[in-house]
Design an enzyme around this catalytic site. Structure first.
Site, PDB file in Angstrom:
ATOM      1  N   GLY A  47       0.870  -1.175   0.000  1.00 46.81           N
ATOM      2  CA  GLY A  47       0.000   0.000   0.000  1.00 46.81           C
ATOM      3  C   GLY A  47       0.896   1.210   0.000  1.00 46.81           C
ATOM      4  O   GLY A  47       1.855   1.279  -0.760  1.00 46.81           O
ATOM      5  N   GLU A  48       0.623   2.122   0.890  1.00 50.98           N
ATOM      6  CA  GLU A  48       1.450   3.327   0.982  1.00 50.98           C
ATOM      7  C   GLU A  48       1.904   3.446   2.444  1.00 50.98           C
ATOM      8  O   GLU A  48       1.083   3.632   3.330  1.00 50.98           O
ATOM      9  CB  GLU A  48       0.618   4.522   0.510  1.00 50.98           C
ATOM     10  CG  GLU A  48       1.307   5.847   0.611  1.00 50.98           C
ATOM     11  CD  GLU A  48       2.660   5.873  -0.106  1.00 50.98           C
ATOM     12  OE1 GLU A  48       2.754   5.404  -1.255  1.00 50.98           O
ATOM     13  OE2 GLU A  48       3.637   6.349   0.508  1.00 50.98           O
ATOM     14  N   SER A  49       3.192   3.312   2.644  1.00 50.42           N
ATOM     15  CA  SER A  49       3.694   3.240   4.024  1.00 50.42           C
ATOM     16  C   SER A  49       3.415   4.520   4.822  1.00 50.42           C
ATOM     17  O   SER A  49       3.186   4.455   6.026  1.00 50.42           O
ATOM     18  CB  SER A  49       5.186   2.916   4.027  1.00 50.42           C
ATOM     19  OG  SER A  49       5.895   3.825   3.231  1.00 50.42           O
ATOM     20  N   CYS A  78       6.148  -5.336   0.643  1.00 52.89           N
ATOM     21  CA  CYS A  78       6.302  -4.009   0.047  1.00 52.89           C
ATOM     22  C   CYS A  78       6.164  -2.902   1.109  1.00 52.89           C
ATOM     23  O   CYS A  78       7.051  -2.757   1.935  1.00 52.89           O
ATOM     24  CB  CYS A  78       5.342  -3.855  -1.118  1.00 52.89           C
ATOM     25  SG  CYS A  78       5.891  -2.621  -2.278  1.00 52.89           S
ATOM     26  N   ARG A 105      12.874   3.472   0.124  1.00 57.92           N
ATOM     27  CA  ARG A 105      11.546   3.515  -0.485  1.00 57.92           C
ATOM     28  C   ARG A 105      11.627   3.880  -1.973  1.00 57.92           C
ATOM     29  O   ARG A 105      12.504   4.625  -2.389  1.00 57.92           O
ATOM     30  CB  ARG A 105      10.665   4.528   0.241  1.00 57.92           C
ATOM     31  CG  ARG A 105      10.409   4.152   1.695  1.00 57.92           C
ATOM     32  CD  ARG A 105       9.524   5.196   2.376  1.00 57.92           C
ATOM     33  NE  ARG A 105       8.284   5.375   1.670  1.00 57.92           N
ATOM     34  CZ  ARG A 105       7.680   6.548   1.515  1.00 57.92           C
ATOM     35  NH1 ARG A 105       8.206   7.645   2.025  1.00 57.92           N
ATOM     36  NH2 ARG A 105       6.553   6.620   0.845  1.00 57.92           N
ATOM     37  N   ILE A 135       5.920  -3.101  -7.409  1.00 60.04           N
ATOM     38  CA  ILE A 135       5.113  -1.890  -7.620  1.00 60.04           C
ATOM     39  C   ILE A 135       5.636  -0.793  -6.691  1.00 60.04           C
ATOM     40  O   ILE A 135       5.450  -0.868  -5.474  1.00 60.04           O
ATOM     41  CB  ILE A 135       3.617  -2.169  -7.333  1.00 60.04           C
ATOM     42  CG1 ILE A 135       3.119  -3.323  -8.204  1.00 60.04           C
ATOM     43  CG2 ILE A 135       2.781  -0.911  -7.574  1.00 60.04           C
ATOM     44  CD1 ILE A 135       1.725  -3.822  -7.843  1.00 60.04           C
ATOM     45  N   ARG A 136       6.264   0.193  -7.251  1.00 60.48           N
ATOM     46  CA  ARG A 136       6.919   1.259  -6.450  1.00 60.48           C
ATOM     47  C   ARG A 136       7.618   0.615  -5.230  1.00 60.48           C
ATOM     48  O   ARG A 136       7.487   1.051  -4.095  1.00 60.48           O
ATOM     49  CB  ARG A 136       5.897   2.313  -5.999  1.00 60.48           C
ATOM     50  CG  ARG A 136       5.412   3.187  -7.147  1.00 60.48           C
ATOM     51  CD  ARG A 136       4.504   4.297  -6.672  1.00 60.48           C
ATOM     52  NE  ARG A 136       3.359   3.765  -5.965  1.00 60.48           N
ATOM     53  CZ  ARG A 136       3.081   4.014  -4.701  1.00 60.48           C
ATOM     54  NH1 ARG A 136       3.823   4.831  -3.997  1.00 60.48           N
ATOM     55  NH2 ARG A 136       2.041   3.473  -4.125  1.00 60.48           N
ATOM     56  N   HIS A 171       5.220  -8.380  -4.468  1.00 58.63           N
ATOM     57  CA  HIS A 171       3.826  -8.723  -4.096  1.00 58.63           C
ATOM     58  C   HIS A 171       3.497 -10.169  -4.443  1.00 58.63           C
ATOM     59  O   HIS A 171       2.904 -10.426  -5.503  1.00 58.63           O
ATOM     60  CB  HIS A 171       2.857  -7.803  -4.851  1.00 58.63           C
ATOM     61  CG  HIS A 171       2.840  -6.396  -4.354  1.00 58.63           C
ATOM     62  ND1 HIS A 171       1.950  -5.937  -3.423  1.00 58.63           N
ATOM     63  CD2 HIS A 171       3.621  -5.349  -4.663  1.00 58.63           C
ATOM     64  CE1 HIS A 171       2.168  -4.659  -3.174  1.00 58.63           C
ATOM     65  NE2 HIS A 171       3.183  -4.276  -3.920  1.00 58.63           N
ATOM     66  N   GLU A 173       1.162 -11.906  -3.430  1.00 60.45           N
ATOM     67  CA  GLU A 173      -0.299 -12.112  -3.473  1.00 60.45           C
ATOM     68  C   GLU A 173      -0.866 -11.798  -4.867  1.00 60.45           C
ATOM     69  O   GLU A 173      -2.023 -12.085  -5.130  1.00 60.45           O
ATOM     70  CB  GLU A 173      -0.978 -11.255  -2.386  1.00 60.45           C
ATOM     71  CG  GLU A 173      -1.106  -9.767  -2.651  1.00 60.45           C
ATOM     72  CD  GLU A 173       0.200  -8.974  -2.530  1.00 60.45           C
ATOM     73  OE1 GLU A 173       1.269  -9.586  -2.325  1.00 60.45           O
ATOM     74  OE2 GLU A 173       0.143  -7.740  -2.669  1.00 60.45           O
TER      75      GLU A 173
HETATM   76  N1  GLN Z   1       6.094   2.992  -2.460  1.00 58.13           N
HETATM   77  C1  GLN Z   1       5.247   2.558  -1.398  1.00 58.13           C
HETATM   78  C2  GLN Z   1       5.714   3.120  -0.056  1.00 58.13           C
HETATM   79  O1  GLN Z   1       6.716   3.706   0.041  1.00 58.13           O
HETATM   80  C3  GLN Z   1       5.160   1.056  -1.308  1.00 58.13           C
HETATM   81  C4  GLN Z   1       4.480   0.506  -2.534  1.00 58.13           C
HETATM   82  C5  GLN Z   1       3.782  -0.799  -2.353  1.00 58.13           C
HETATM   83  O2  GLN Z   1       3.500  -1.247  -1.243  1.00 58.13           O
HETATM   84  N2  GLN Z   1       3.440  -1.392  -3.453  1.00 58.13           N
HETATM   85  O3  GLN Z   1       5.043   2.913   0.907  1.00 58.13           O
END
Ligand code: GLN
Length: 187
Positions: A47-49, A78, A105, A135-136, A171, A173
């Site tokens: 997700g987004e940390s 992630c 990150r 993903i990112r 990921h 999943e």
């Molecule tokens: N770039 C996101 C972060 O810094 C992590 C991306 C992800 O969980 N797919 O939180």
């Protein structure tokens, strides 16, 4: 059958739920500390940390999570890896600091630089190739002596464990291969 908690504050929790259920376990979506007490293990999804950490503070989950992780296995993917790490830059609050990893990150670039590529997995001494969805994604910039590498993309360690804690920069999943979730459930 085990109760596998999945932190469901934000992000990619439903795909983990599906993976856990395909493995015949009970998925428990965790949004508060009380729910944690029903769980045998916990997955912290991607997700987004930064958002995760804001919610962890707002909902006062930090100590409850740390207490749980001291006793029971946890798997962070992630953003989940970032949350469990000792440090990572540009976060609004410190990460939980339960695994001796320094995370970088967005180390592969922005959303458009997300990619799928083969990674080399070594679980229980058995080598295999796994489809890594990045993903990112963060990189594991540095890790301590107690941390064991379990997967590599080129020369980068992309999955590791230390005691009861498992982390992956990608990921699992999002692929049909359940071997990593299986490994976690048996860990
Ligand atoms: N770039 C996101 C972060 O810094 C992590 C991306 C992800 O969980 N797919 O939180």
């Amino acid at each position: 059958m085990q109760n596998i908690g999945i932190l469901a504050l934000q992000g990619d929790f439903d795909k983990h739920r599906q993976a856990v259920e395909k493995l015949g376990q009970k998925a428990v979506l965790v949004k508060d500390v009380e729910k944690l007490s029903d769980c045998d293990r916990l997955i912290i999804p991607g997700g987004e940390s930064t958002t995760f950490l804001h919610l962890v503070e707002k909902l006062q989950l930090r100590q409850g999570l740390i207490d749980f992780i001291e006793k029971k296995p946890v798997f962070g993917t992630c953003a989940g890896l970032i949350l469990l790490s000792k440090s990572a830059e540009k976060l609004p609050f410190p990460p939980l600091g339960v695994i001796d990893i320094i995370a970088k990150r967005n180390a592969y670039g922005r959303q458009v630089d997300s990619f799928v590529d083969d990674i080399r997995l070594n679980l229980n001494g058995r080598e295999s190739v796994f489809e890594g969805v990045f993903i990112r994604a963060p990189k594991i910039k540095d890790f301590g002596k107690k941390v064991n590498a379990l997967a590599w993309h080129n020369n980068d360690v992309v999955m590791a464990e230390s005691g009861k804690i498992l982390v992956a920069a990608f990921h699992p999943e999002l692929t049909d291969d359940l071997s990593i979730h299986q490994y976690f459930i048996e860990k």
